[in-house]
Scaffold this motif. Structure first.
Motif, short mmCIF file in Angstrom:
data_model
loop_
_atom_site.label_atom_id
_atom_site.label_comp_id
_atom_site.label_asym_id
_atom_site.label_seq_id
_atom_site.Cartn_x
_atom_site.Cartn_y
_atom_site.Cartn_z
N SER A 127 4.67 5.88 9.71
CA SER A 127 3.29 5.80 9.22
C SER A 127 3.24 4.71 8.16
O SER A 127 4.09 4.65 7.28
N ARG A 128 2.25 3.83 8.27
CA ARG A 128 2.10 2.73 7.32
C ARG A 128 0.76 2.88 6.61
O ARG A 128 -0.25 3.17 7.25
N VAL A 129 0.75 2.67 5.30
CA VAL A 129 -0.48 2.73 4.52
C VAL A 129 -1.20 1.40 4.68
O VAL A 129 -0.61 0.33 4.54
N LEU A 130 -2.48 1.47 5.01
CA LEU A 130 -3.29 0.26 5.18
C LEU A 130 -3.80 -0.23 3.83
O LEU A 130 -4.05 0.58 2.92
N SER A 131 -4.00 -1.54 3.70
CA SER A 131 -4.46 -2.13 2.43
C SER A 131 -5.86 -1.64 2.05
O SER A 131 -6.19 -1.53 0.87
N ASN A 132 -6.69 -1.34 3.04
CA ASN A 132 -8.05 -0.87 2.76
C ASN A 132 -8.14 0.65 2.74
O ASN A 132 -9.23 1.21 2.76
N GLY A 133 -7.01 1.30 2.70
CA GLY A 133 -6.97 2.77 2.68
C GLY A 133 -6.68 3.33 4.06
O GLY A 133 -6.88 2.68 5.07
N GLY A 134 -6.20 4.52 4.09
CA GLY A 134 -5.87 5.16 5.36
C GLY A 134 -4.44 4.85 5.80
O GLY A 134 -3.68 4.16 5.12
N ARG A 135 -4.12 5.36 6.94
CA ARG A 135 -2.78 5.20 7.50
C ARG A 135 -2.88 4.85 8.98
O ARG A 135 -3.85 5.19 9.65
N VAL A 136 -1.84 4.21 9.48
CA VAL A 136 -1.75 3.91 10.90
C VAL A 136 -0.30 4.12 11.34
O VAL A 136 0.63 3.88 10.55
N ASN A 137 -0.12 4.63 12.54
CA ASN A 137 1.22 4.78 13.07
C ASN A 137 1.70 3.44 13.60
O ASN A 137 0.96 2.74 14.30
N VAL A 138 2.92 3.10 13.28
CA VAL A 138 3.54 1.89 13.81
C VAL A 138 4.83 2.29 14.52
O VAL A 138 5.47 3.29 14.16
#
Length: 175
Positions: free
Chosen positions: A107-118
């Motif tokens: 899971s990676r934290v996005l710069s604008n908030g939130g998370r995305v699976n990589v």
């Protein structure tokens, strides 16, 4: 620690005819078994056939793996564009590859908030070890299936069954 590398061979018992796959001569009927050179005429597997037969990895999953090997990490959306498949199909394939131990999910934290699976590939050595373990497990289970074949089943396999007794034909599609 260096990985265990040993040449496997097929051995047979001169007394009872039993066969075994081993890295050194096993014993049977109280005697060492003999290594045999004769083989059953079967087609040697290529990468695609082996991955499909043993691990149920489709051509699309192999394509996903190739893309992951060429990049450090990718998201589902990035992979969807690369393999030209629906997001749900790519997600299902990635979950299967993670389950097999070929791919890692983070899971990676996005710069604008939130998370995305990589997703990223594991090392070639780690994947190779995982494949060998899976193949050895599959092979052990396959030998058990063969050992469980009754005389009746063998007769039907050899051709004693009518075409109507074979059951439905199953066609698998690659997504």
């Amino acid at each position: 620690m260096a990985p265990f590398e040993s040449e496997l061979a097929v051995y047979t018992c001169q007394s009872c005819g039993e066969c075994q796959l081993a890295s050194a001569a096993p014993t049977c009927c109280g005697e060492p078994m003999d290594e045999i050179d004769e083989t059953v005429p079967v087609e040697s597997p290529d990468e695609s056939h082996l991955m499909r037969a043993v691990f149920d990895i489709s051509e699309t999953e192999l394509e996903v793996c190739r893309h992951l090997m060429s990049e450090n990490e990718l998201t589902v959306d990035e992979l969807t564009g690369l393999v030209d498949r629906d997001r749900s199909v790519v997600t299902r394939h990635l979950n299967h590859l993670v389950e097999l131990g070929m791919v890692e999910k983070h899971s990676r934290v996005l710069s604008n908030g939130g998370r995305v699976n990589v997703y990223s590939h594991r090392s070639a050595d780690a994947v190779r070890r995982q494949f060998k373990l899976g193949l050895y497990t599959w092979l052990t289970d396959a030998v058990d299936v063969i050992d469980d074949l009754s005389e009746d089943k063998i007769e039907r396999l050899v051709g004693g069954a009518d075409e109507d007794d074979r059951g439905p034909v199953i066609v698998e599609e690659d997504e």
